[in-house]
Design a protein around this motif. Structure first.
Motif, mmCIF file in Angstrom:
data_model
loop_
_atom_site.group_PDB
_atom_site.id
_atom_site.type_symbol
_atom_site.label_atom_id
_atom_site.label_comp_id
_atom_site.label_asym_id
_atom_site.label_seq_id
_atom_site.Cartn_x
_atom_site.Cartn_y
_atom_site.Cartn_z
ATOM 1 N N ILE A 146 45.690 35.019 51.338
ATOM 2 C CA ILE A 146 46.028 34.367 50.075
ATOM 3 C C ILE A 146 46.005 35.433 48.983
ATOM 4 C CG2 ILE A 146 45.288 32.687 48.339
ATOM 5 C CD1 ILE A 146 44.099 31.044 50.633
ATOM 6 N N VAL A 147 47.058 35.470 48.177
ATOM 7 C CA VAL A 147 47.153 36.436 47.078
ATOM 8 C C VAL A 147 47.201 35.653 45.764
ATOM 9 C CG1 VAL A 147 48.488 38.295 46.028
ATOM 10 C CG2 VAL A 147 48.379 38.090 48.525
ATOM 11 N N HIS A 148 46.216 35.877 44.919
ATOM 12 C CA HIS A 148 46.156 35.244 43.596
ATOM 13 C C HIS A 148 46.714 36.246 42.595
ATOM 14 C CE1 HIS A 148 44.850 33.285 39.988
ATOM 15 N NE2 HIS A 148 44.063 32.413 40.603
ATOM 16 N N THR A 149 47.801 35.845 41.893
ATOM 17 C CA THR A 149 48.493 36.803 41.035
ATOM 18 C C THR A 149 48.151 36.653 39.553
ATOM 19 O OG1 THR A 149 50.457 35.365 41.113
ATOM 20 C CG2 THR A 149 50.404 37.249 42.607
ATOM 21 N N GLY A 150 46.910 36.284 39.262
ATOM 22 C CA GLY A 150 46.439 36.451 37.902
ATOM 23 C C GLY A 150 46.242 35.196 37.076
ATOM 24 N N ASP A 151 45.562 35.386 35.922
ATOM 25 C CA ASP A 151 45.009 34.293 35.136
ATOM 26 C C ASP A 151 44.125 33.439 36.029
ATOM 27 O OD1 ASP A 151 46.092 35.186 32.815
ATOM 28 O OD2 ASP A 151 47.509 33.545 32.533
ATOM 29 N N LEU A 152 43.304 34.125 36.778
ATOM 30 C CA LEU A 152 42.306 33.454 37.606
ATOM 31 C C LEU A 152 41.390 32.622 36.714
ATOM 32 C CD1 LEU A 152 40.307 35.307 40.399
ATOM 33 C CD2 LEU A 152 39.296 33.521 39.004
ATOM 34 N N ALA A 153 41.011 33.183 35.579
ATOM 35 C CA ALA A 153 40.059 32.521 34.683
ATOM 36 C C ALA A 153 40.684 32.203 33.335
ATOM 37 C CB ALA A 153 38.829 33.403 34.482
ATOM 38 N N GLN A 154 40.269 31.094 32.752
ATOM 39 C CA GLN A 154 40.535 30.802 31.345
ATOM 40 C C GLN A 154 39.345 31.254 30.501
ATOM 41 O OE1 GLN A 154 43.234 29.818 29.860
ATOM 42 N NE2 GLN A 154 42.334 29.631 27.803
ATOM 43 N N VAL A 155 38.153 31.086 31.056
ATOM 44 C CA VAL A 155 36.934 31.643 30.451
ATOM 45 C C VAL A 155 36.487 32.765 31.389
ATOM 46 C CG1 VAL A 155 34.596 31.198 29.663
ATOM 47 C CG2 VAL A 155 36.341 29.397 29.464
ATOM 48 N N PRO A 156 36.835 34.006 31.072
ATOM 49 C CA PRO A 156 36.644 35.110 32.022
ATOM 50 C C PRO A 156 35.225 35.669 32.032
ATOM 51 C CG PRO A 156 37.706 35.934 30.055
ATOM 52 C CD PRO A 156 37.541 34.451 29.852
ATOM 53 N N ALA A 157 34.293 34.812 32.361
ATOM 54 C CA ALA A 157 32.890 35.207 32.409
ATOM 55 C C ALA A 157 32.485 35.527 33.846
ATOM 56 C CB ALA A 157 32.013 34.076 31.860
ATOM 57 N N GLN A 158 31.382 36.223 34.002
ATOM 58 C CA GLN A 158 30.920 36.601 35.335
ATOM 59 C C GLN A 158 30.721 35.384 36.230
ATOM 60 O OE1 GLN A 158 27.485 39.067 34.255
ATOM 61 N NE2 GLN A 158 28.571 40.875 35.003
ATOM 62 N N GLU A 159 30.183 34.303 35.650
ATOM 63 C CA GLU A 159 29.914 33.117 36.457
ATOM 64 C C GLU A 159 31.208 32.456 36.952
ATOM 65 O OE1 GLU A 159 28.573 32.024 32.165
ATOM 66 O OE2 GLU A 159 28.721 33.807 33.435
ATOM 67 N N THR A 160 32.285 32.582 36.173
ATOM 68 C CA THR A 160 33.570 32.028 36.606
ATOM 69 C C THR A 160 34.060 32.747 37.852
ATOM 70 O OG1 THR A 160 34.118 31.618 34.274
ATOM 71 C CG2 THR A 160 35.922 31.470 35.879
ATOM 72 N N TYR A 161 34.027 34.059 37.809
ATOM 73 C CA TYR A 161 34.500 34.846 38.951
ATOM 74 C C TYR A 161 33.565 34.692 40.155
ATOM 75 C CZ TYR A 161 37.622 36.957 35.528
ATOM 76 O OH TYR A 161 38.591 37.156 34.557
ATOM 77 N N ALA A 162 32.270 34.596 39.903
ATOM 78 C CA ALA A 162 31.318 34.422 41.008
ATOM 79 C C ALA A 162 31.571 33.105 41.736
ATOM 80 C CB ALA A 162 29.891 34.483 40.478
ATOM 81 N N PHE A 199 33.779 30.213 46.488
ATOM 82 C CA PHE A 199 34.682 29.212 47.070
ATOM 83 C C PHE A 199 35.633 29.864 48.065
ATOM 84 C CE2 PHE A 199 38.743 27.027 47.215
ATOM 85 C CZ PHE A 199 38.370 25.723 47.489
ATOM 86 N N MET A 200 36.219 30.989 47.700
ATOM 87 C CA MET A 200 37.207 31.628 48.569
ATOM 88 C C MET A 200 36.552 32.183 49.831
ATOM 89 S SD MET A 200 40.096 31.046 47.247
ATOM 90 C CE MET A 200 41.112 32.121 48.272
ATOM 91 N N GLN A 201 35.351 32.692 49.710
ATOM 92 C CA GLN A 201 34.651 33.177 50.903
ATOM 93 C C GLN A 201 34.348 32.032 51.853
ATOM 94 O OE1 GLN A 201 31.445 35.140 48.896
ATOM 95 N NE2 GLN A 201 32.644 36.986 48.453
ATOM 96 N N HIS A 202 34.008 30.872 51.306
ATOM 97 C CA HIS A 202 33.758 29.693 52.133
ATOM 98 C C HIS A 202 35.058 29.172 52.743
ATOM 99 C CE1 HIS A 202 31.759 26.037 53.492
ATOM 100 N NE2 HIS A 202 32.742 25.334 52.951
ATOM 101 N N PHE A 203 36.171 29.372 52.052
ATOM 102 C CA PHE A 203 37.477 28.918 52.536
ATOM 103 C C PHE A 203 37.843 29.607 53.846
ATOM 104 C CE2 PHE A 203 42.165 28.562 52.337
ATOM 105 C CZ PHE A 203 42.292 27.208 52.060
#
Length: 218
Positions: free
Chosen positions: A57-73, A78-82
């Protein structure tokens, strides 16, 4: 940075591209009257049902609207569990200081799937909505493409390089498109021809798309 290729693997590959999840720093928050977390999970569930054997799966950006560490974590968890290999590049809403670049390196990466290679570029510019690919990344891209002349290549970045004939979305386009296309022209043999389409041409406009595909929150 290139992963060790296996050019002799001639099987079919299933690569899914997603984009613009606009995740918040808390999973119960809404953005533009919808919950991005729920929408993201619904899309991923649909993908899993439709394509049970995904290679990446390739995510091509704007992963976050609130680009905080907790958002990316939370996204990474989720993706690792996927359970599918996944890669992501930043968009204009992302924070490159916290962004989970592949191998934690903000540089050009090439990922190989048999005779196909996907090259990941960072076109995000701090504090701007439009895009720009830095000279260092263009040089890295040149070096990578010079070694992939027996491959078919997909180059991915968040910002679209060509006009989409939309006053709103074209504010966000790549601003040094010519630098990118001049470089890619040197290696035209590695790119399969693709037909460019627009939402208006194929679906009759954004209003029809939203009504047909997004009313249920997915």
């Amino acid at each position: 940075m290139t992963l060790s290729p296996n050019y002799n693997d001639q099987r079919d590959w299933t690569i899914v591209q997603i984009s613009d999840t606009h995740l918040m720093d808390q999973d119960d928050l809404e953005f533009v009257q919808m919950n991005p977390e729920q929408s993201f999970h619904a899309v991923m569930q649909h993908i899993q049902q439709q394509y049970p054997h995904i290679d990446a799966i390739v995510h091509t950006g704007d992963l976050a609207q609130v680009p905080a560490q907790e958002t990316y974590a939370r996204y990474l968890a989720f993706m690792q569990h996927f359970g599918t290999p996944f890669y992501q590049i930043p968009g204009n809403h992302d924070n490159i200081d916290h962004f989970p670049f592949y191998q934690n390196q903000n540089q050009v990466h090439a990922i190989h799937f048999g005779k196909w290679s996907i090259v990941l570029l960072n076109s995000a510019v701090r504090g701007k909505v439009d895009g720009w690919i830095e000279q260092e990344q263009l040089q890295q891209l040149d070096q990578i493409l010079s070694k992939l002349q027996q491959q078919f290549v997909i180059v991915a970045c968040h910002h679209h390089p060509f006009d989409m004939k939309s006053k709103w979305i074209d504010q966000h386009k790549l601003k040094n498109t010519e630098s990118l296309t001049d470089l890619l022209a040197k290696y035209s043999n590695v790119f399969k021809p693709l037909k460019l389409v627009t939402i208006d041409q194929e679906f009759g406009g954004w209003d029809k798309v939203q009504k047909a595909h997004f009313e249920n929150g997915g």
